[in-house]
Design a protein around this motif. Structure first.
Motif, PDB file in Angstrom:
ATOM      1  N   LEU A  90     -23.065  23.933 -35.747  1.00 23.58           N
ATOM      2  CA  LEU A  90     -22.703  25.096 -36.556  1.00 23.58           C
ATOM      3  C   LEU A  90     -21.475  24.835 -37.415  1.00 23.58           C
ATOM      4  CD1 LEU A  90     -23.168  28.063 -34.033  1.00 23.58           C
ATOM      5  CD2 LEU A  90     -24.750  27.275 -35.798  1.00 23.58           C
ATOM      6  N   ASN A  91     -20.511  24.100 -36.861  1.00 20.53           N
ATOM      7  CA  ASN A  91     -19.211  23.980 -37.516  1.00 20.53           C
ATOM      8  C   ASN A  91     -18.940  22.620 -38.144  1.00 20.53           C
ATOM      9  OD1 ASN A  91     -18.347  26.655 -36.730  1.00 20.53           O
ATOM     10  ND2 ASN A  91     -18.234  25.846 -34.654  1.00 20.53           N
ATOM     11  N   THR A  92     -19.720  21.608 -37.784  1.00 19.69           N
ATOM     12  CA  THR A  92     -19.603  20.297 -38.406  1.00 19.69           C
ATOM     13  C   THR A  92     -20.739  20.146 -39.405  1.00 19.69           C
ATOM     14  OG1 THR A  92     -18.581  19.330 -36.440  1.00 19.69           O
ATOM     15  CG2 THR A  92     -19.574  17.813 -38.015  1.00 19.69           C
ATOM     16  N   ALA A  93     -20.392  19.900 -40.652  1.00 19.75           N
ATOM     17  CA  ALA A  93     -21.393  19.837 -41.712  1.00 19.75           C
ATOM     18  C   ALA A  93     -22.357  18.675 -41.508  1.00 19.75           C
ATOM     19  CB  ALA A  93     -20.702  19.713 -43.066  1.00 19.75           C
ATOM     20  N   ASN A  94     -23.520  18.789 -42.123  1.00 20.93           N
ATOM     21  CA  ASN A  94     -24.498  17.699 -42.054  1.00 20.93           C
ATOM     22  C   ASN A  94     -24.058  16.546 -42.965  1.00 20.93           C
ATOM     23  OD1 ASN A  94     -25.161  18.438 -44.685  1.00 20.93           O
ATOM     24  ND2 ASN A  94     -27.212  19.179 -44.183  1.00 20.93           N
TER      25      ASN A  94
END
Length: 467
Positions: A90-94
């Motif tokens: 949720l909080n670490t971007a792809n």
């Protein structure tokens, strides 16, 4: 010899070319006998899966395509991947710098993130691969020490999120929907209700339960033999059951497969997360070491012969798409792209070749084929048969006594199949009556073998290279 190797290579290439165009037969459904998966036109489908949980999250487009092409070339038919990923998804971007939700709100999906998911789904289809698609990992539903939350789902927004995903992907034939995400629904909580409403939302989005093949990915739990069936077996949306074995050696998962196989109503069952290759055994590498190809092979053959419709392989370095610079989980040894060719990953093709070499839809587990049918997991002997063939897996190469007369034919022809190399060698021809003692070519640790027994009149082709 060179000519035989070249011919085997050409046959293998032809097999993979055919395998990479499966969607001409339509999307997947449960077979009429409720034991297997087939395409809409009834063509059998063998689930040979790989756990690629972080596929949408950690890989860019070039990397994802590299992964999918390699797994397709190795004969895999399914990859299991998660939209809202496990590793702080949720909080670490792809890999493209996008997060899946705006303000972690399931009601506000980020279009840029899901366009990346779309791209990977397209590439999977181009490579003939079905994606077992998890809308979310479990810790987005209930907090735990494994994975990172926060909790974001309620019965209301879970239905809406499922409906949104279902509608987005309703025209894709290479998706199987998987609720759950390695979590046990908590007693006294809304967890079960949330998973049910998410599944119902997906069904609404695709246009009905008959258009969304679904299962549930559970945690391993020794107190709950049934995996997904423990909570959802009678739910209309649950089309087939999944188990997980817990990443330990020689867990008797074959007994759990048998337990779920015998439940009513009848539904297909499989081990969707066995011990991973190159994984700390029972999460304790210091005392127990790291899993090897033999550990992985045993689960595949024992589970399938106990009644599973298909099987999922996994690799510790690959599920997390580990690469230098990424946060590692439980000590991966190499980058994901190096781990793609670990021994068991390449040996899984022989599992598929064997299972597809004989009629799949009438196959049943049958321990009455062998006298020595109750050995423990370390040297287990497991048997399965169709109407006119049988397979017997001896996990440590122990001799056994075959009870004949269980398949059709006056005469039977036997072969030894090598799960390490995919080679077959003759084991004799004899009358289909009485009993017959058989000794595998080798015995001991790592020396597993499959006996193939055919009604001699059928003249079935060999599943691998002959010797």
């Amino acid at each position: 010899m060179k000519r035989r190797i070249l011919l085997a290579g050409l046959l293998l290439t032809t097999w993979y070319t055919q395998a990479q165009s499966p969607f001409t037969h339509g999307r997947l459904r449960v077979s009429d006998n409720q034991r297997y998966l087939v395409h809409q036109d009834g063509t059998p489908f063998f689930w040979l899966g790989d756990t690629a949980w972080e596929l949408f999250h950690r890989l860019n487009r070039e990397e994802a395509e590299r992964y999918l092409k390699r797994r397709a070339a190795q004969g895999f038919t399914v990859v299991q991947a998660v939209a809202l990923a496990e590793l702080d998804g949720l909080n670490t971007a792809n890999a493209l710098g996008e997060k899946p939700l705006v303000n972690n709100d399931p009601g506000q999906p980020n279009e840029a993130y899901f366009k990346h998911v779309d791209y990977i789904l397209d590439k999977a289809a181009e490579n003939g691969i079905v994606v077992a698609f998890l809308p979310t990992w479990g810790d987005k539903l209930n907090k735990s020490t494994w994975g990172k939350g926060p909790e974001i789902f309620t019965t209301q927004n879970a239905r809406a999120f499922g409906r949104w995903l279902g509608n987005r992907y309703k025209n894709r034939e290479n998706i199987v929907w998987i609720m759950g995400g390695d979590r046990t629904p908590r007693d006294g909580s809304e967890d079960v209700a949330v998973w049910r409403t998410m599944a119902e939302g997906v069904a609404e989005g695709v246009g009905g339960h008959d258009k969304a093949l679904m299962s549930f990915h559970p945690q391993p739990n020794a107190l709950e033999m049934g995996g997904s069936s423990h909570w959802f077996h009678n739910d209309k949306w649950l089309d087939f059951n999944m188990l997980q074995n817990g990443h330990c050696r020689d867990t008797p998962t074959h007994d759990k497969i048998a337990f779920v196989y015998n439940r009513t109503p009848v539904k297909p069952v499989m081990d969707a997360e066995p011990i991973y290759e190159d994984h700390p055994v029972c999460f304790n590498a210091k005392d127990l070491g790291t899993s090897n190809a033999y550990d992985v092979r045993k689960y595949a053959y024992l589970d399938l012969f106990a009644g599973a419709h298909g099987h999922t392989y996994g690799c510790h370095d690959v599920w997390q798409m580990y690469a230098p610079g990424q946060e590692p989980v439980n000590g991966p040894h190499m980058a994901w792209h190096e781990a793609l060719d670990l021994p068991a990953a390449n040996q899984m093709q022989w599992v598929r070749k064997l299972m597809e070499s004989r009629p799949m839809l009438d196959r049943v587990p049958d321990q009455s084929l062998i006298v020595e049918n109750n050995y423990g997991p370390a040297d287990r002997i497991q048997a399965t048969r169709g109407q006119d063939y049988a397979f017997v897996y001896t996990s440590a190469g122990r001799p056994f006594t075959l009870q004949l007369g269980k398949i059709s034919g006056k005469e039977v022809r036997a072969y030894w199949f090598d799960p390490r190399k995919g080679e077959t060698k003759p084991a004799g021809t004899f009358a289909n009556q009485g009993s017959q003692s058989l000794k595998p070519p080798t015995t001991g640790y790592g020396q597993d073998w499959v006996l193939i027994l055919d009604d001699a009149s059928r003249n079935y082709p060999l599943p691998g290279a002959s010797r």
